[in-house]
Scaffold this motif. Structure first.
Motif, PDB file in Angstrom:
ATOM      1  N   PRO A 245     -15.145 -28.312  20.552  1.00  0.00           N
ATOM      2  CA  PRO A 245     -15.468 -29.467  21.404  1.00  0.00           C
ATOM      3  C   PRO A 245     -16.478 -29.147  22.489  1.00  0.00           C
ATOM      4  N   LEU A 246     -16.363 -27.953  23.084  1.00  0.00           N
ATOM      5  CA  LEU A 246     -17.328 -27.589  24.125  1.00  0.00           C
ATOM      6  C   LEU A 246     -18.736 -27.502  23.555  1.00  0.00           C
ATOM      7  N   ARG A 247     -18.851 -26.963  22.330  1.00  0.00           N
ATOM      8  CA  ARG A 247     -20.168 -26.885  21.708  1.00  0.00           C
ATOM      9  C   ARG A 247     -20.727 -28.279  21.457  1.00  0.00           C
ATOM     10  N   ARG A 248     -19.853 -29.201  21.005  1.00  0.00           N
ATOM     11  CA  ARG A 248     -20.307 -30.570  20.750  1.00  0.00           C
ATOM     12  C   ARG A 248     -20.743 -31.261  22.046  1.00  0.00           C
ATOM     13  N   ILE A 249     -19.965 -31.054  23.100  1.00  0.00           N
ATOM     14  CA  ILE A 249     -20.312 -31.655  24.394  1.00  0.00           C
ATOM     15  C   ILE A 249     -21.612 -31.055  24.924  1.00  0.00           C
ATOM     16  N   ALA A 250     -21.757 -29.717  24.792  1.00  0.00           N
ATOM     17  CA  ALA A 250     -22.982 -29.064  25.265  1.00  0.00           C
ATOM     18  C   ALA A 250     -24.199 -29.559  24.493  1.00  0.00           C
ATOM     19  N   LEU A 251     -24.045 -29.778  23.177  1.00  0.00           N
ATOM     20  CA  LEU A 251     -25.160 -30.275  22.373  1.00  0.00           C
ATOM     21  C   LEU A 251     -25.551 -31.684  22.812  1.00  0.00           C
ATOM     22  N   ALA A 252     -24.542 -32.519  23.074  1.00  0.00           N
ATOM     23  CA  ALA A 252     -24.839 -33.874  23.541  1.00  0.00           C
ATOM     24  C   ALA A 252     -25.531 -33.838  24.902  1.00  0.00           C
ATOM     25  N   PRO A 267     -19.057 -37.307  22.848  1.00  0.00           N
ATOM     26  CA  PRO A 267     -17.657 -37.530  22.427  1.00  0.00           C
ATOM     27  C   PRO A 267     -16.735 -37.612  23.634  1.00  0.00           C
ATOM     28  N   ARG A 268     -15.889 -38.657  23.680  1.00  0.00           N
ATOM     29  CA  ARG A 268     -14.991 -38.867  24.811  1.00  0.00           C
ATOM     30  C   ARG A 268     -13.605 -38.266  24.579  1.00  0.00           C
ATOM     31  N   LEU A 269     -13.233 -38.014  23.324  1.00  0.00           N
ATOM     32  CA  LEU A 269     -11.943 -37.408  22.984  1.00  0.00           C
ATOM     33  C   LEU A 269     -10.787 -38.110  23.693  1.00  0.00           C
ATOM     34  N   PRO A 270     -10.577 -39.395  23.438  1.00  0.00           N
ATOM     35  CA  PRO A 270      -9.540 -40.135  24.163  1.00  0.00           C
ATOM     36  C   PRO A 270      -8.126 -39.651  23.879  1.00  0.00           C
ATOM     37  N   SER A 271      -7.900 -38.977  22.744  1.00  0.00           N
ATOM     38  CA  SER A 271      -6.554 -38.531  22.399  1.00  0.00           C
ATOM     39  C   SER A 271      -6.152 -37.251  23.122  1.00  0.00           C
ATOM     40  N   GLU A 275      -7.822 -30.310  29.756  1.00  0.00           N
ATOM     41  CA  GLU A 275      -9.071 -30.165  30.501  1.00  0.00           C
ATOM     42  C   GLU A 275     -10.299 -30.494  29.657  1.00  0.00           C
ATOM     43  N   ILE A 276     -10.246 -30.194  28.349  1.00  0.00           N
ATOM     44  CA  ILE A 276     -11.380 -30.504  27.483  1.00  0.00           C
ATOM     45  C   ILE A 276     -11.586 -32.012  27.399  1.00  0.00           C
ATOM     46  N   GLY A 277     -10.484 -32.761  27.254  1.00  0.00           N
ATOM     47  CA  GLY A 277     -10.601 -34.215  27.225  1.00  0.00           C
ATOM     48  C   GLY A 277     -11.156 -34.766  28.526  1.00  0.00           C
ATOM     49  N   LEU A 278     -10.676 -34.205  29.650  1.00  0.00           N
ATOM     50  CA  LEU A 278     -11.187 -34.638  30.955  1.00  0.00           C
ATOM     51  C   LEU A 278     -12.673 -34.347  31.082  1.00  0.00           C
ATOM     52  N   LEU A 279     -13.084 -33.152  30.623  1.00  0.00           N
ATOM     53  CA  LEU A 279     -14.506 -32.798  30.673  1.00  0.00           C
ATOM     54  C   LEU A 279     -15.327 -33.724  29.792  1.00  0.00           C
ATOM     55  N   ALA A 280     -14.833 -34.012  28.583  1.00  0.00           N
ATOM     56  CA  ALA A 280     -15.585 -34.867  27.657  1.00  0.00           C
ATOM     57  C   ALA A 280     -15.801 -36.255  28.256  1.00  0.00           C
ATOM     58  N   SER A 282     -15.671 -37.063  31.422  1.00  0.00           N
ATOM     59  CA  SER A 282     -16.523 -36.966  32.618  1.00  0.00           C
ATOM     60  C   SER A 282     -17.992 -36.866  32.229  1.00  0.00           C
ATOM     61  N   VAL A 283     -18.286 -36.030  31.213  1.00  0.00           N
ATOM     62  CA  VAL A 283     -19.676 -35.891  30.772  1.00  0.00           C
ATOM     63  C   VAL A 283     -20.177 -37.192  30.162  1.00  0.00           C
ATOM     64  N   SER A 284     -19.293 -37.878  29.404  1.00  0.00           N
ATOM     65  CA  SER A 284     -19.683 -39.160  28.808  1.00  0.00           C
ATOM     66  C   SER A 284     -19.991 -40.184  29.899  1.00  0.00           C
ATOM     67  N   ASP A 285     -19.103 -40.271  30.897  1.00  0.00           N
ATOM     68  CA  ASP A 285     -19.339 -41.207  32.001  1.00  0.00           C
ATOM     69  C   ASP A 285     -20.606 -40.837  32.766  1.00  0.00           C
ATOM     70  N   MET A 286     -20.813 -39.538  32.946  1.00  0.00           N
ATOM     71  CA  MET A 286     -22.006 -39.097  33.662  1.00  0.00           C
ATOM     72  C   MET A 286     -23.270 -39.481  32.902  1.00  0.00           C
ATOM     73  N   SER A 287     -23.252 -39.272  31.575  1.00  0.00           N
ATOM     74  CA  SER A 287     -24.441 -39.608  30.787  1.00  0.00           C
ATOM     75  C   SER A 287     -24.697 -41.112  30.791  1.00  0.00           C
ATOM     76  N   GLN A 288     -23.616 -41.915  30.728  1.00  0.00           N
ATOM     77  CA  GLN A 288     -23.795 -43.367  30.784  1.00  0.00           C
ATOM     78  C   GLN A 288     -24.323 -43.799  32.146  1.00  0.00           C
TER      79      GLN A 288
END
Length: 524
Positions: A245-252, A267-271, A275-280, A282-288
């Motif tokens: 997941p970290l690699r996918r988030i870093a690529l995005a 990827p938001r990883l709602p399930s 901490e990975i879900g929180l990071l995903a 946060s990064v998604s919200d930040m990018s939006q």
């Protein structure tokens, strides 16, 4: 670009966790490390306990056999003792030696039976035995087991050469000893008094003990291999739940930085609730948020270009006309147009700079308690002192001190409220009244600004907060407003986590009511 977009829209099912979704990363990492260590520790403790228990059993067996043989020898005549010792040696594969009262060797079972066990030279054995002995030494070092004394046949075989024989003679009880053969197999020995002053010594090189222990250690090695495999599988599990997941988030995030794709789906990883879900998320919200801000900047730049072109075109026309027109009256009119355009440009540029700075200043601002009652009172006094209201009156229902406290940046809040007052005054009819009130309702502070103007049509109540909205009163002097006042006010209020809206007045025939809603500050 197309490949980036396709990759951004890949299915996220390979990143979704099931039963472990509620475990934090700390819990998972600790579980992997602790489980592996616990399994190894339990295996070592079990084998060490097993070896010690087996060793005690063998020592007790030799001791019991020695005591039994000593009693039997005491019951038979001295002439039959050697035959009895030979019989016992054949049955037990042990070596029996009887020392007389003066310490000399009286009888040895091997003189009749021949050797019943043989101490083997490790240099003549296969390499597998060397590996087994190395594992034995390593395990003993791991559990802190002391090496036994080496077993060496004495050059002069008498009672004084054996510690257990000396101890048995002095105490009158059986004594045992464990020594180590050259190939690391144990030699168990026990000495017991016979009753006539002689001492019986029995020694046995119990190779079956070593085979049993090594078999258990082989089982331990298999268990360690299983533990290692389990550790690898758990590591792969951690890699799937953390690294992938970290690699996918870093690529995005990398695609967002490059800006090659208009829509980058992080990827938001709602399930996942770790901490990975929180990071995903946060990064998604930040990018939006970043994408929204970029869109706003682009739109703002386009609006600024459009708004600046109008007064510049007017200036260009007026300047061109001055060169061709000789009539002083017409020239004065053109100069007046130029003057108005310059005023309009000055006002427009100032408001554009204010609008551009608003978000950045609010992001860096440190909020502090602000009494909106005092703040609005100062603004009203300033308007009355400058006498810029014409014949429009301002009425402020001042609340009790500290009853309208909010957390905010005072100068920004003052600008937002001042823009609304300015807007209310500009739309008020001659002799009109602008009413201002600040009230505490529940956990909110409401600031209400009412005017007696024509009101705002329902279909325009959202549009008036857009940048450069230019619907102004017909009587207003040219260039006085840039169309950014309400947009700046909304940006400031929303930067304070508040809301601003407009509606028709419900207590007058006409007029608009602007309402600012902010969260009340906690009172100390």
């Amino acid at each position: 670009m197309a490949s980036d977009i396709d990759l951004a829209r890949n299915d996220e099912t390979d990143l979704v966790l099931t039963w472990s979704g509620r475990w934090t990363l700390t819990h998972r990492i600790l579980a992997v490390n602790v489980l592996t260590l616990v399994l190894v520790l339990l295996a070592i403790l079990y084998l060490d306990s097993y070896r010690n228990r087996l060793e005690r059993e063998r020592v007790h067996k030799v001791e019991a056999m020695t005591e039994f043989a000593a009693v039997a020898l005491a019951e038979v005549p001295p002439a039959r003792r050697e035959a009895l010792m030979a019989t016992l040696s054949r049955q037990s594969s042990a070596r029996l030696r009887l020392y007389s009262a003066d310490g000399t060797l009286a009888h040895d079972s091997w003189t009749v039976t021949g050797p019943t066990y043989r101490l083997r030279d490790p240099t003549t054995q296969k390499w597998t035995k060397d590996v087994a002995r190395a594992l034995d030494r390593g395990f003993n070092a791991l559990v802190g087991e002391k090496n036994d004394e080496d077993f060496v046949e004495p050059e002069v075989d008498n009672a004084a050469a054996w510690e257990e024989v000396v101890a048995a003679r002095s105490s009158g009880k059986a004594h045992t000893a464990i020594r180590q053969a050259p190939e690391l197999t144990p030699v168990f020995s026990a000495a017991a008094p016979v009753g006539d002053g002689s001492i019986l010594l029995i020694s046995d090189n119990d190779r079956s003990f070593t085979r049993t222990v090594r078999k258990q250690r082989g089982s331990l090695l298999i268990a360690l291999a299983v533990v290692l495999l389990l550790s690898v599988l758990l590591s792969l599990f951690l890699a799937r739940t953390i690294v992938q997941p970290l690699r996918r988030i870093a690529l995005a995030a990398h695609r967002v930085r490059l800006g090659r794709a208009r829509e980058v789906r992080v990827p938001r990883l709602p399930s996942r609730s770790d901490e990975i879900g929180l990071l995903a998320r946060s990064v998604s919200d930040m990018s939006q948020s970043l994408r929204h801000r970029i869109d706003n900047i682009e739109a703002f730049a386009a609006d600024v270009t459009h708004e600046l072109k109008n007064p510049l075109a007017s200036l260009r026309s007026a300047i061109d006309g001055l060169e061709r027109i000789e009539d002083p009256a017409l020239r004065n009119q053109l100069v007046d147009v130029i003057r108005q355009d310059v005023v309009r440009l000055d006002r427009l540029i100032g408001d554009i700079g204010e609008a551009a700075r608003t978000d950045a200043e609010l992001a860096r601002a440190r909020f502090e308690p602000v009494d909106l009652g005092d703040l609005i009172g100062q603004l009203v006094s300033s308007w009355e002192t400058r006498r810029e209201t014409g014949d429009v009156r301002i009425a402020f229902a001042r609340p009790r001190r500290a009853s309208a406290l909010v957390m905010g940046e005072p100068s920004r809040l003052a600008r937002a409220i001042d823009n609304l007052i300015d807007n209310a005054i500009s739309f008020s009819p001659p002799g009109g009244l602008v009413e201002i009130a600040a009230t505490h309702v529940g956990d909110r502070i409401l600031v209400r600004i009412d005017d007696e103007g024509p009101g705002v049509p329902e279909q325009l109540r959202e549009a008036i907060f857009n940048r450069f909205h230019s619907v102004r009163p017909e009587a207003e002097s040219f260039g006085r407003h840039s169309g950014l006042g309400l947009a700046i006010a909304r940006a400031i209020v929303e930067g304070h986590d508040g809301e601003i809206d407009v509606a028709d007045r419900d207590d007058a025939p006409s007029g608009a009511r602007f309402t600012i809603t902010l969260k009340a500050a906690d009172r100390a």
